[in-house]
Design a protein around this motif. Structure first.
Motif, PDB file in Angstrom:
ATOM      1  N   PHE A 152       4.114  41.598  19.956  1.00  0.00           N
ATOM      2  CA  PHE A 152       4.366  40.665  20.507  1.00  0.00           C
ATOM      3  C   PHE A 152       4.475  39.490  19.107  1.00  0.00           C
ATOM      4  CE2 PHE A 152       1.502  43.160  23.277  1.00  0.00           C
ATOM      5  CZ  PHE A 152       2.979  43.313  24.343  1.00  0.00           C
ATOM      6  N   THR A 153       6.133  38.549  19.687  1.00  0.00           N
ATOM      7  CA  THR A 153       5.782  37.923  19.061  1.00  0.00           C
ATOM      8  C   THR A 153       5.385  36.354  19.364  1.00  0.00           C
ATOM      9  OG1 THR A 153       8.245  39.060  17.443  1.00  0.00           O
ATOM     10  CG2 THR A 153       8.265  36.467  17.938  1.00  0.00           C
ATOM     11  N   GLY A 154       4.895  35.101  19.350  1.00  0.00           N
ATOM     12  CA  GLY A 154       4.586  34.243  19.386  1.00  0.00           C
ATOM     13  C   GLY A 154       5.649  33.525  19.083  1.00  0.00           C
ATOM     14  N   ALA A 155       5.242  32.023  19.475  1.00  0.00           N
ATOM     15  CA  ALA A 155       5.172  30.959  18.692  1.00  0.00           C
ATOM     16  C   ALA A 155       4.179  30.213  18.560  1.00  0.00           C
ATOM     17  CB  ALA A 155       6.541  30.426  19.561  1.00  0.00           C
ATOM     18  N   THR A 156       4.145  28.409  17.567  1.00  0.00           N
ATOM     19  CA  THR A 156       3.331  27.371  17.586  1.00  0.00           C
ATOM     20  C   THR A 156       2.984  26.760  19.224  1.00  0.00           C
ATOM     21  OG1 THR A 156       4.710  26.538  16.172  1.00  0.00           O
ATOM     22  CG2 THR A 156       2.938  25.129  17.483  1.00  0.00           C
ATOM     23  N   ALA A 157       3.857  26.883  20.793  1.00  0.00           N
ATOM     24  CA  ALA A 157       4.143  26.996  21.966  1.00  0.00           C
ATOM     25  C   ALA A 157       2.899  27.841  22.617  1.00  0.00           C
ATOM     26  CB  ALA A 157       4.986  27.191  22.652  1.00  0.00           C
ATOM     27  N   SER A 158       2.340  28.291  21.707  1.00  0.00           N
ATOM     28  CA  SER A 158       1.315  29.834  22.380  1.00  0.00           C
ATOM     29  C   SER A 158       0.295  29.156  22.873  1.00  0.00           C
ATOM     30  CB  SER A 158       1.196  30.584  21.974  1.00  0.00           C
ATOM     31  OG  SER A 158       2.617  31.067  21.693  1.00  0.00           O
ATOM     32  N   LEU A 159      -0.267  28.465  21.310  1.00  0.00           N
ATOM     33  CA  LEU A 159      -1.351  27.742  21.979  1.00  0.00           C
ATOM     34  C   LEU A 159      -1.560  26.070  21.994  1.00  0.00           C
ATOM     35  CD1 LEU A 159      -2.061  28.777  17.797  1.00  0.00           C
ATOM     36  CD2 LEU A 159      -3.198  29.955  20.098  1.00  0.00           C
ATOM     37  N   ARG A 160      -0.177  25.503  21.931  1.00  0.00           N
ATOM     38  CA  ARG A 160      -0.052  24.445  22.645  1.00  0.00           C
ATOM     39  C   ARG A 160       1.202  23.933  23.500  1.00  0.00           C
ATOM     40  NH1 ARG A 160       0.287  23.009  16.966  1.00  0.00           N
ATOM     41  NH2 ARG A 160       2.014  21.516  16.143  1.00  0.00           N
ATOM     42  N   ALA A 161       0.851  23.690  24.168  1.00  0.00           N
ATOM     43  CA  ALA A 161       2.286  22.855  25.214  1.00  0.00           C
ATOM     44  C   ALA A 161       2.501  21.169  24.945  1.00  0.00           C
ATOM     45  CB  ALA A 161       1.777  23.072  26.704  1.00  0.00           C
ATOM     46  N   LYS A 162       3.520  20.919  24.145  1.00  0.00           N
ATOM     47  CA  LYS A 162       3.864  19.737  24.046  1.00  0.00           C
ATOM     48  C   LYS A 162       5.348  19.520  24.313  1.00  0.00           C
ATOM     49  CE  LYS A 162       5.225  17.062  19.952  1.00  0.00           C
ATOM     50  NZ  LYS A 162       4.789  17.220  17.817  1.00  0.00           N
ATOM     51  N   PRO A 163       5.504  18.614  25.145  1.00  0.00           N
ATOM     52  CA  PRO A 163       7.082  18.194  25.600  1.00  0.00           C
ATOM     53  C   PRO A 163       7.936  17.796  24.479  1.00  0.00           C
ATOM     54  CG  PRO A 163       5.370  16.361  26.433  1.00  0.00           C
ATOM     55  CD  PRO A 163       5.182  17.368  25.353  1.00  0.00           C
ATOM     56  N   PRO A 164       9.096  18.057  25.143  1.00  0.00           N
ATOM     57  CA  PRO A 164       9.708  18.052  26.071  1.00  0.00           C
ATOM     58  C   PRO A 164       9.930  19.615  26.204  1.00  0.00           C
ATOM     59  CG  PRO A 164      11.723  18.299  24.384  1.00  0.00           C
ATOM     60  CD  PRO A 164      10.467  17.545  23.881  1.00  0.00           C
ATOM     61  N   PHE A 165       8.984  21.212  26.143  1.00  0.00           N
ATOM     62  CA  PHE A 165       8.327  22.198  26.005  1.00  0.00           C
ATOM     63  C   PHE A 165       7.590  22.666  26.494  1.00  0.00           C
ATOM     64  CE2 PHE A 165      11.092  20.992  21.785  1.00  0.00           C
ATOM     65  CZ  PHE A 165      12.561  21.312  22.145  1.00  0.00           C
ATOM     66  N   THR A 166       7.190  22.618  27.680  1.00  0.00           N
ATOM     67  CA  THR A 166       6.100  22.443  28.643  1.00  0.00           C
ATOM     68  C   THR A 166       6.240  24.293  29.440  1.00  0.00           C
ATOM     69  OG1 THR A 166       5.549  20.379  28.864  1.00  0.00           O
ATOM     70  CG2 THR A 166       4.341  21.683  30.572  1.00  0.00           C
ATOM     71  N   ALA A 167       7.488  24.296  29.891  1.00  0.00           N
ATOM     72  CA  ALA A 167       7.669  25.370  30.392  1.00  0.00           C
ATOM     73  C   ALA A 167       7.825  26.406  29.492  1.00  0.00           C
ATOM     74  CB  ALA A 167       9.079  25.507  30.838  1.00  0.00           C
ATOM     75  N   PHE A 168       8.469  26.659  28.516  1.00  0.00           N
ATOM     76  CA  PHE A 168       8.052  27.645  27.606  1.00  0.00           C
ATOM     77  C   PHE A 168       6.822  27.663  27.117  1.00  0.00           C
ATOM     78  CE2 PHE A 168       8.399  27.879  22.679  1.00  0.00           C
ATOM     79  CZ  PHE A 168       9.114  29.645  22.272  1.00  0.00           C
ATOM     80  N   ALA A 169       6.298  26.694  26.524  1.00  0.00           N
ATOM     81  CA  ALA A 169       4.725  26.479  26.530  1.00  0.00           C
ATOM     82  C   ALA A 169       4.055  27.691  27.068  1.00  0.00           C
ATOM     83  CB  ALA A 169       4.194  25.180  25.761  1.00  0.00           C
TER      84      ALA A 169
END
Length: 244
Positions: free
Chosen positions: A139-156
């Motif tokens: 499964f390919t994840g991203a930095t957002a897999s570990l922390r939510a940072k606006p303006p990408f909260t939905a993605f995270a």
């Protein structure tokens, strides 16, 4: 003559992208590759390249969020008779959206693409792999897999859900021989999408500040090769210049 094994990669888009690079890498190791995505034109181009390089591949047009499409993809794999050795969920969809401007539809679509699709794909992949008692599921994840940072909260929130899915599947299926791996890509990939969407940022980073496609694919293959006494479930990759 023994039937070769296979790999399946969903989320294959442009040739200068991670999905296509993973497919070419797995093909170069002797696996028949099934590639899936929503654009038949892009899939045809990748299949042509793989065949020109001496590999073999089958394309299946599929939307990762549609259960019927995923079922058809894995039915195709089963019918062609290639034992499934590797499955990679590489769907990654992101939208810049401050929370108060995020529509319900946007939030749901990001969850469907980044998390629900992983469930549909992972479930079918494991079902095939359990017949042999082995296989690797990425499964390919991203930095957002570990922390939510606006303006990408939905993605995270969606990527965090994918990470939880990978953890649960690893704990459930590792004892049955299935190697489940969640990769956190903490950086910008030097591919077609980044160069088209934010060329100034790519230029600012420079080649050494970007993640190189072949290097990422080599890491996936190395994890697939791991002995089961020392499996990696999760790891993060980033350019050596990237702060963290």
């Amino acid at each position: 003559m023994q039937q070769p094994c296979s790999a399946v990669v969903i989320g294959v888009g442009p040739e200068q992208g991670l999905g296509a690079t993973l497919a070419k890498c797995f093909s170069s190791k002797g696996l028949h590759v099934f590639i899936a995505g929503r654009s038949e034109d892009k899939l045809l181009h990748v299949v042509k390249t793989i065949r020109q390089q001496g590999g073999s591949a089958t394309l299946v047009v599929a939307d990762a969020t549609v259960e019927h499409d995923i079922a058809h993809l894995f039915e195709t794999i089963a019918l062609q008779g290639y034992p499934l050795e590797i499955a990679a969920y590489n769907v990654d969809s992101n939208i810049r959206s401050p929370l108060l401007e995020t529509e319900n539809e946007t939030f749901a679509r990001l969850w469907q693409q980044n998390c629900l699709g992983g469930f549909l794909f992972g479930k079918e992949a494991v079902s095939l792999m359990l017949e042999r008692g082995k296989g690797t599921l990425f499964f390919t994840g991203a930095t957002a897999s570990l922390r939510a940072k606006p303006p990408f909260t939905a993605f995270a929130s969606a990527k965090a859900g994918l990470r939880a899915l990978a953890q649960g599947m690893a704990r459930e299926f590792s004892p049955r021989g299935i190697h489940v791996v969640h990769t956190i890509l903490d950086g910008v990939i030097d591919g077609e999408r980044a160069r088209k969407q934010f060329p100034e940022f790519v230029a600012q980073k420079g080649p050494e500040g970007l993640m190189q496609l072949d290097a990422i694919a080599d890491t996936y293959w190395a994890m697939h090769q791991q002995h089961r006494s020392a499996w990696t479930h999760e790891l993060d990759l980033r350019p050596f210049k990237e702060s963290f």
